[in-house]
Structures are given as C-alpha cells and as structure tokens.
Enzyme design. Sequence first.
Site, PDB file in Angstrom:
ATOM      1  N   CYS A  41       0.894  -1.234   0.045  1.00 22.19           N
ATOM      2  CA  CYS A  41      -0.080  -0.125  -0.071  1.00 22.19           C
ATOM      3  C   CYS A  41       0.882   1.265  -0.063  1.00 22.19           C
ATOM      4  CB  CYS A  41      -0.997   0.094   1.118  1.00 22.19           C
ATOM      5  SG  CYS A  41      -2.019  -1.310   1.241  1.00 22.19           S
TER       6      CYS A  41
ATOM      7  N   CYS B  86     -12.189   0.039   9.537  1.00 20.66           N
ATOM      8  CA  CYS B  86     -11.383  -0.560   8.203  1.00 20.66           C
ATOM      9  C   CYS B  86     -11.912   0.473   6.999  1.00 20.66           C
ATOM     10  CB  CYS B  86     -12.092  -1.867   7.661  1.00 20.66           C
ATOM     11  SG  CYS B  86     -11.836  -3.064   8.860  1.00 20.66           S
TER      12      CYS B  86
ATOM     13  N   ILE C  39     -13.344  -1.302   0.176  1.00 23.87           N
ATOM     14  CA  ILE C  39     -12.817  -1.947  -1.078  1.00 23.87           C
ATOM     15  C   ILE C  39     -12.974  -0.917  -2.244  1.00 23.87           C
ATOM     16  CG2 ILE C  39     -12.532  -3.749  -2.667  1.00 23.87           C
ATOM     17  CD1 ILE C  39     -13.191  -5.512  -0.210  1.00 23.87           C
TER      18      ILE C  39
ATOM     19  N   HIS D 284      -9.798   3.328  -0.419  1.00 26.86           N
ATOM     20  CA  HIS D 284      -8.364   2.961  -0.245  1.00 26.86           C
ATOM     21  C   HIS D 284      -8.103   1.742  -1.552  1.00 26.86           C
ATOM     22  CE1 HIS D 284      -4.539   1.605   1.042  1.00 26.86           C
ATOM     23  NE2 HIS D 284      -4.782   0.892   2.086  1.00 26.86           N
TER      24      HIS D 284
END
Lengths: 385, 100
Positions: free
Chosen positions: A85, A208, A211, A334
């Site tokens: 990442c 979190c 996606i 992300h």
Amino acid sequence: MRDVSIAGVGSTSFGKLPDNGIVELATQACRAALDDSGIPRERVQALYLGNFIGERLADQGALAPIVARRLGLDGIPATKVEAACASGGIALRHGYLTVTAGIHDVVLVAGVEKMSNISTGDVTAALATAGDEWLEMRTGLTFPGAFAMVMQAHMARYSTSREQIAAVSVKNHDNGAVNPKAQFRKPTTIDQVVNSRFVAEPLRLFDCPPISDGAAAAVVCTADIARRYTSRGVRILASGQGSGPVALSGMDDLTSFPATVRAASEAFGQAGLAPGEIDVAELHDCFTIAELVATEDLGLVARGDSGRAAEAGETAVDGRLPVNPSGGLIAKGHPVGASGVGQVYDLALQLRGEAANQVAGARIGLAHSMGGCGAAATVHILARD
Amino acid sequence: MARGDVCPICGRSDLEPHEIAGEGRVIVWTTIHVPPTRYADEAPYTVAIVELEAGLRTMGRLTGNAGRELGAHVRLRRVDPDRGPMFEAVESDAPRAESL
C-alpha cells in the site's frame, strides 16, 4: 540537488467504478494532472506508476508501458512501483529523486488500483500477500487481523480506549462527507463504529477502509518549469523512505512502525522542519489504529497520547493538527496502489487553498504512506510555493 | 529464520536447528471473522503471536476457545503442513512437560 515542485494533480473519484478498467482509471488521472499543470504532455520524460495487486485482481501486468502508450507517451521509460500500500508514495519518491538529481525535468507520477469487482475473500487474500506468507499469513492472519493485534497492543500498553480509537473513524467519515471524490459521503457515530460487526477482533467494520477503485496522479518537475506554467505549484521540500519487519512476530514493539519513524526522520531532516510546524497531514489510516500509531511515529503527538488527542478533536479540520481532512483511506477510499498519490492530490489542494475541507492558512503539509504492517513507508513534506 | 539465514545479532549464517519446548505465552491475539478465500470454511478462527522460550516469537493458530487473553499459557500441539504452528491453551498452569 534541484528544487522540485508538483505542477499539477489529478484524481478519479474513489469508490465502486464498474465502468472503468484499471488502465482507464490510471489514464484519466494522468490526463487530469497534465491538464491541471498546463504542461504539454510532450514534455513528460518518464512515468512512475504505483500499483500493488493489478496482476492478481485485474489480470494486468506491464501496467506502466500500457498507461504511457494510452497517454501518447510511447517510448518514455515507464516503471511500475510496488511496495504494497506504499506503492503510490514510493512512485512519487522515485519521480522526485529523478528530478532533483537532474536526470529528468518533467515526470508523471501516478497510482492506481481496481478492486471492487472482486470478492471480499479474494481481496483479503490478495492484500495478505503484503505479509510474510511462510512465517505468518499461512496461519490465516489477514491485514485487518494484523492491525487488530496492533490495536490490542496499543490498548494494553497505553490504556487507549475503544471509543478513542472509534473517534478516528467518526472524524474521517465527517471529513469524507464533504469530499466530492470520497467513497463514503455519510457521517457516522461512535455507537455505530463500536457496534459494527467484527472483521478481526477487536477491529470492526467501521475501523476499516472500503474496497475501492481509483487512481491519482501528479506532474513532478523542477520548480523553475512549474513556475513557467502555473501559479499553483506546490514544492516538495523533502522525501523520506524506510523499511521495517514484514512479519509482526519480528517487531520489537507492536505499537510503532520503524519504517515510518525512519522515513519521518529523513524527511524532517531534509526539510529542516519539526513535526510541530506541519499545518495539515494526510496519513496512512488503513485502519483507525494505524492513524493513531502514525501520528505518534511521525512525532505529531507524544507516544501513547494519540487516542486522547483524537477524542479531544485535536486532529479535526479545525483542531491543533488536522489529520486526513480528505476523509483518509477510511472514508475517501483505499484503492491500495493509488492511495499514496491520492494523499498528495488532496494535500496539493490544501496547500493551494482549494480543498473541500480547507484548513485555514495551510502552508506546510505532510503525506505518509505505508505498505504492509510497517514493511515500507514514505513521508513527503510539501509546501505552498 | 530458516537454514541459510543470517543471524540478525551476530551476522553468522551457519545456523542450526535447535529443539525447544513448545510452550509459551500469548502476546496478542485476534479472532478472524473475514477470512481469505482459502480458509473461508474455517472462520471464525483465532491467530496469536506466542512468545516461546528464550524470547522466540511465532505466529500460530490458537485452537479452541480458551487462551484468548494476553499472557495466556499455550503449548504447541502440532505444525500443520499448510497452516503452520497450531497452539492450544494449557488449561491448568502445570509445569512445562511437552517438547517439540
């Protein structure tokens, strides 16, 4: 070493973008950055493209030459950069290094990922390749699981509370709600965060990021060339990079990432600045706890004090040290290979005074990108030119 | 560490396997609710970092429901060919007996 600027930035929206493939996303962001800079594409001498899992999730390798050709830049050196990442952050660093060293005058830096058309199990498995397969990931550990362990360690060591950690999610959702490029455009509450379902105990869904699909790009060039084409250039004052243990069992301290500490020390040294002089920061909040640890590793708050600072609003847009006014990875989204460049997109807007969540008077900004659970990190310090 | 690795402390590469008793303490643990595809049928399951003798740390599965607490006393049951070390909680804090 030559002074280096970002003459222009571009970004797609981050989110589920079913109509765009990985090549189209990267190309769109690059075109937008070139348009923003005013620099003709013929002047671009190299492309550095951050991408983590395009081979695996989008069945596409050799991504950098494909994107270069789509942009009409056939023949230039086109290089894909991968460090999980942190891929985007390291792509930016390579662009910066070649310009400051005098190898190129104008380069294009981009990051891209395409993830939303893949099942959660397959995305989880693909992201887990950033861990140490033999030592750890084959046990069934996942990335949320790795950061759940970091969260547990931080809570145990510093008595950081569940609510303090949830405050990061609430802040970043508040920020994302007004960012037109963000995937999540809705505020949330502490109650929602702490009652969302477990992903990896004690980490929950609202700790979190989503996606995401997306791409971002920046035109990096000498400060002189930038001034010739634009009045909105942003200087890159410093670039730092570090690496650290890939396996969690190899970390001496589960509440700190040496890669970030090293990258920050290098960057602050180059810039001749102290953490207290940063006006706004875009940090790698791949999970709520990651933002807290990053603020400590970067020296923006004292060790163990990050939870209190977040809960007290010190990292809000109107706080002492605004962190992730874009919404961060948690709310903005992300797309893993793009995130490091996406941060620079948002930071450039902040320093130009054009951001959706504008931090009043922002003059110096910091971008922090991290790959794996501390395997790689970059820190860039930018300033209004 | 594997055969051929360089010792991070002294730099030597002539490392040899050394037998240890497979007991230790849970440093941190997590119960995975969203698994990677290959373990889709096994979730929820627990993974922990265990500190064995001489400070050696290793990641492993923690089987059963016991032992999900910091400092829990666990022992290695077996090494699964796919999943690696499989630990279980030691119900009573009996003296260390079992070895690898």
